[in-house]
Design a protein around this motif. Structure first.
Motif, PDB file in Angstrom:
ATOM      1  N   ASN A 134       0.872  -1.170   0.000  1.00 17.91           N
ATOM      2  CA  ASN A 134       0.000   0.000   0.000  1.00 17.91           C
ATOM      3  C   ASN A 134       0.915   1.226   0.000  1.00 17.91           C
ATOM      4  N   ILE A 135       1.480   1.499  -1.165  1.00 19.19           N
ATOM      5  CA  ILE A 135       2.573   2.446  -1.361  1.00 19.19           C
ATOM      6  C   ILE A 135       3.860   1.876  -0.770  1.00 19.19           C
ATOM      7  N   PHE A 136       3.810   1.442   0.492  1.00 13.71           N
ATOM      8  CA  PHE A 136       4.940   0.842   1.183  1.00 13.71           C
ATOM      9  C   PHE A 136       4.618  -0.624   1.499  1.00 13.71           C
ATOM     10  N   ASN A 137       5.601  -1.334   2.022  1.00 19.05           N
ATOM     11  CA  ASN A 137       5.453  -2.760   2.335  1.00 19.05           C
ATOM     12  C   ASN A 137       5.064  -2.957   3.799  1.00 19.05           C
ATOM     13  N   SER A 138       4.131  -3.896   4.027  1.00 20.05           N
ATOM     14  CA  SER A 138       3.723  -4.261   5.378  1.00 20.05           C
ATOM     15  C   SER A 138       3.550  -5.767   5.459  1.00 20.05           C
ATOM     16  N   TYR A 139       3.682  -6.304   6.677  1.00 19.69           N
ATOM     17  CA  TYR A 139       3.469  -7.739   6.858  1.00 19.69           C
ATOM     18  C   TYR A 139       3.092  -8.017   8.307  1.00 19.69           C
ATOM     19  N   TYR A 159       2.424 -10.426  15.555  1.00 16.10           N
ATOM     20  CA  TYR A 159       3.431  -9.400  15.273  1.00 16.10           C
ATOM     21  C   TYR A 159       3.074  -8.743  13.951  1.00 16.10           C
ATOM     22  N   GLN A 160       3.109  -7.409  13.914  1.00 16.79           N
ATOM     23  CA  GLN A 160       2.809  -6.679  12.695  1.00 16.79           C
ATOM     24  C   GLN A 160       3.825  -5.556  12.494  1.00 16.79           C
ATOM     25  N   ASP A 161       4.221  -5.394  11.244  1.00 14.03           N
ATOM     26  CA  ASP A 161       5.063  -4.266  10.834  1.00 14.03           C
ATOM     27  C   ASP A 161       4.349  -3.604   9.663  1.00 14.03           C
ATOM     28  N   ARG A 162       3.673  -2.492   9.933  1.00 10.23           N
ATOM     29  CA  ARG A 162       2.819  -1.850   8.938  1.00 10.23           C
ATOM     30  C   ARG A 162       3.352  -0.460   8.602  1.00 10.23           C
ATOM     31  N   ASN A 180       4.534   4.369  10.299  1.00  6.99           N
ATOM     32  CA  ASN A 180       5.057   3.029  10.556  1.00  6.99           C
ATOM     33  C   ASN A 180       4.712   2.610  11.981  1.00  6.99           C
ATOM     34  N   SER A 181       4.260   1.371  12.095  1.00  7.13           N
ATOM     35  CA  SER A 181       3.927   0.814  13.400  1.00  7.13           C
ATOM     36  C   SER A 181       4.437  -0.613  13.476  1.00  7.13           C
ATOM     37  N   LYS A 182       5.310  -0.880  14.442  1.00  7.61           N
ATOM     38  CA  LYS A 182       5.775  -2.242  14.739  1.00  7.61           C
ATOM     39  C   LYS A 182       5.186  -2.639  16.076  1.00  7.61           C
ATOM     40  N   SER A 183       4.418  -3.730  16.079  1.00  9.56           N
ATOM     41  CA  SER A 183       3.698  -4.100  17.304  1.00  9.56           C
ATOM     42  C   SER A 183       3.811  -5.591  17.581  1.00  9.56           C
ATOM     43  N   LEU A 184       3.953  -5.924  18.859  1.00 10.94           N
ATOM     44  CA  LEU A 184       3.943  -7.302  19.347  1.00 10.94           C
ATOM     45  C   LEU A 184       2.861  -7.392  20.409  1.00 10.94           C
ATOM     46  N   GLU A 185       1.894  -8.290  20.196  1.00  9.81           N
ATOM     47  CA  GLU A 185       0.733  -8.383  21.087  1.00  9.81           C
ATOM     48  C   GLU A 185       0.574  -9.792  21.630  1.00  9.81           C
ATOM     49  N   ALA A 186       0.200  -9.881  22.910  1.00 15.57           N
ATOM     50  CA  ALA A 186      -0.124 -11.161  23.546  1.00 15.57           C
ATOM     51  C   ALA A 186      -1.460 -11.019  24.265  1.00 15.57           C
ATOM     52  N   SER A 187      -2.283 -12.063  24.188  1.00 13.55           N
ATOM     53  CA  SER A 187      -3.627 -11.998  24.769  1.00 13.55           C
ATOM     54  C   SER A 187      -3.977 -13.308  25.450  1.00 13.55           C
ATOM     55  N   LEU A 188      -4.762 -13.193  26.507  1.00  7.84           N
ATOM     56  CA  LEU A 188      -5.419 -14.345  27.118  1.00  7.84           C
ATOM     57  C   LEU A 188      -6.879 -14.344  26.675  1.00  7.84           C
ATOM     58  N   LEU A 189      -7.384 -15.514  26.263  1.00  7.62           N
ATOM     59  CA  LEU A 189      -8.730 -15.649  25.729  1.00  7.62           C
ATOM     60  C   LEU A 189      -9.569 -16.475  26.704  1.00  7.62           C
ATOM     61  N   PHE A 190     -10.730 -15.933  27.085  1.00  6.07           N
ATOM     62  CA  PHE A 190     -11.594 -16.596  28.052  1.00  6.07           C
ATOM     63  C   PHE A 190     -12.939 -16.932  27.407  1.00  6.07           C
ATOM     64  N   SER A 191     -13.430 -18.133  27.659  1.00  2.77           N
ATOM     65  CA  SER A 191     -14.767 -18.536  27.232  1.00  2.77           C
ATOM     66  C   SER A 191     -15.510 -19.007  28.480  1.00  2.77           C
ATOM     67  N   PHE A 192     -16.269 -18.080  29.075  1.00  4.60           N
ATOM     68  CA  PHE A 192     -16.866 -18.367  30.379  1.00  4.60           C
ATOM     69  C   PHE A 192     -17.988 -19.396  30.277  1.00  4.60           C
ATOM     70  N   ASP A 193     -18.852 -19.219  29.287  1.00  3.60           N
ATOM     71  CA  ASP A 193     -19.953 -20.148  29.087  1.00  3.60           C
ATOM     72  C   ASP A 193     -20.422 -20.019  27.644  1.00  3.60           C
ATOM     73  N   VAL A 205       4.446  -1.302  21.162  1.00  2.41           N
ATOM     74  CA  VAL A 205       4.356  -0.688  19.843  1.00  2.41           C
ATOM     75  C   VAL A 205       5.421   0.396  19.700  1.00  2.41           C
ATOM     76  N   LYS A 206       6.117   0.382  18.551  1.00  4.98           N
ATOM     77  CA  LYS A 206       6.977   1.497  18.142  1.00  4.98           C
ATOM     78  C   LYS A 206       6.297   2.172  16.963  1.00  4.98           C
ATOM     79  N   GLU A 207       6.058   3.477  17.099  1.00  2.00           N
ATOM     80  CA  GLU A 207       5.228   4.177  16.127  1.00  2.00           C
ATOM     81  C   GLU A 207       5.929   5.453  15.675  1.00  2.00           C
ATOM     82  N   SER A 208       5.809   5.750  14.363  1.00  2.00           N
ATOM     83  CA  SER A 208       6.412   6.978  13.857  1.00  2.00           C
ATOM     84  C   SER A 208       5.574   7.564  12.732  1.00  2.00           C
ATOM     85  N   TYR A 209       5.587   8.896  12.649  1.00  5.78           N
ATOM     86  CA  TYR A 209       4.975   9.649  11.555  1.00  5.78           C
ATOM     87  C   TYR A 209       6.067  10.542  10.947  1.00  5.78           C
TER      88      TYR A 209
END
Length: 425
Positions: A134-139, A159-162, A180-193, A205-209
């Motif tokens: 999208n003009i630049f490369n992201s993955y 992990y995203q580098d956009r 540009n945004s480089k982000s690493l995310e971790a989540s806990l997922l709950f299914s109560f019922d 996140v490392k972010e720049s404009y």
């Protein structure tokens, strides 16, 4: 006579309770990739328990919500000594390639290709990634195991580098930045019922404009960068009946985020300050006779803590909220959006479905520095009715080819085509 009646009642009651159906065996038919042991762990009906038709019906709906299962039903087989509960499963194909084509903000051709496996190892793990030009490369890369620890607790990592060209709307005019945004995310997922799910996560996140272009505006930053930590909480209430392309029921999804900025190369509290964002989607589906489906989504969103920054968190965009409006045409610190559409099946044979749809998308935004009253005074309201069609493969998970055309109403409105994979909501 009274004693005889009491004895008869006691005998009848004891005989009734003695004849409760105890499930002696659980079976699954139609399984190819999905593991039977995983499904037995997930469902609430167990061997050597009393047969409960309501609980079994909930299990069927729970199975139909899994990415790897297109449809499920059950039968009960009984004789004098055994009660056998059998679930009949129709599996989805779950290795899904994706392609999204659009026009970038500079007018050039952009695309996004992806591949995801939604039933890795037969237990509903997700693994996948994407590449975007999208003009630049992201993955990005994603892994999620909703039931890693138990039938109620799982985990997700991504992990995203956009990098994109992002318009930012100052009072003096619009200015293009290389974001540009480089982000690493971790989540806990709950299914109560059966109805209630939640998610708790955090992202680094490392972010720049960086300003790129000819549309320079005095007294606006040429570059900004900062590290941030995002805390996220999600709660979903799901009461949904799924029958291939038809949905009936209600979903409420709340997402709360606290975005904490720390200093980077040239931060400014006027532009990149810590804030809290809240959003809730209310989604209602109604099956209409045998071939119709009415779907509506009401989205309420607001940010607090950095209300004057033009780097606002909520965007007005084709793919997110208003079909036909264009790519990232405005930003806001609060939003109210209603999408409603009627989907009708015109052709269905075997695995193939053709649907047409008519929709109305309407929304309003609070611009940076404005009061909440702007949401209701009409100055930022967008109204886009439209039509489209859907091509659906019933046995491939989320395999809905979507094409919509939105017609803008009002001065300075645009018209446009929106293409995507999966239903809009």
């Amino acid at each position: 006579m009274k004693k005889i009646a009491i004895l008869f009642l006691l005998f009848f009651s004891s005989n009734l309770f003695a004849q409760e159906d105890i499930i002696s065996e659980l079976k699954f038919t139609g399984l190819k990739r999905t593991k039977e042991s995983f499904l037995k762990r997930l469902i609430k009906t167990k061997v050597n328990t009393v047969y409960d038709s309501i609980l079994v019906s909930e299990d069927v709906e729970r199975l139909k919500r899994l990415p790897g299962i297109a449809s499920a039903s059950y039968t009960i087989t009984q004789d004098n000594t055994t009660t056998i509960l059998e679930y009949a499963i129709v599996e989805n194909f779950t290795i899904i390639p994706g392609l999204r084509i659009a026009t970038a903000n500079d007018g050039s051709f952009s695309y996004r290709i992806s591949a995801f496996e939604f039933n890795l190892f037969g237990n509903s793990q997700l693994l996948g990634g994407f590449y975007e030009k999208n003009i630049f490369n992201s993955y990005g890369a994603f892994w999620e195991h909703p039931f890693l620890f138990s039938d109620k607790l799982g985990v997700g990592l991504s992990y995203q580098d956009r990098t994109t060209q992002e318009p930012v709307f100052f009072t003096e005019g619009e200015k293009d930045y290389r974001f540009n945004s480089k982000s690493l995310e971790a989540s806990l997922l709950f299914s109560f019922d059966f109805n209630n799910e939640a998610e708790l996560g955090a992202s680094l996140v490392k972010e720049s404009y960086i300003f790129e272009g000819d549309n320079a505006i005095p007294n606006t930053p040429l570059s900004l960068s900062a590290d941030k930590l995002i805390y996220k909480a999600v709660y979903r209430y799901v009461d949904l009946d799924i029958d291939y392309q038809y949905f009936d029921g209600f979903i409420s999804e709340f997402t709360g985020q606290y975005v904490q900025f720390s200093e980077g190369e040239a931060p400014s509290e006027d532009f990149l300050g810590s804030f809290t964002s809240l959003r809730n989607d209310f989604i209602y589906y109604k099956k209409v006779k045998t071939r119709g489906n009415w779907a509506s989504r009401l989205r309420l969103a607001a940010a607090f803590g950095n209300n004057d920054s033009p780097f606002a968190p909520f965007t007005l965009d084709n793919q997110l909220n208003i079909r036909g409006v264009g790519n990232t045409v405005d930003r806001g610190t609060a939003a109210i959006v209603l999408n409603t559409e009627y989907r009708h099946t015109f052709y269905e044979k075997g695995w193939f479905v053709v649907q047409g749809n008519a929709f109305v998308d309407v929304g309003s935004w609070r611009n940076p520095g404005e009061n909440f009253s702007q949401l209701f005074d009409g100055t930022s309201t967008k109204l886009y009715p439209g039509v489209g069609f859907r091509l659906t493969h019933k046995k491939i998970f989320n395999a809905v080819f979507r094409l919509d055309y939105g017609f803008g109403i009002g001065s300075a409105s645009t018209n446009g085509i929106v293409f995507g994979i999966g239903q809009y909501f």
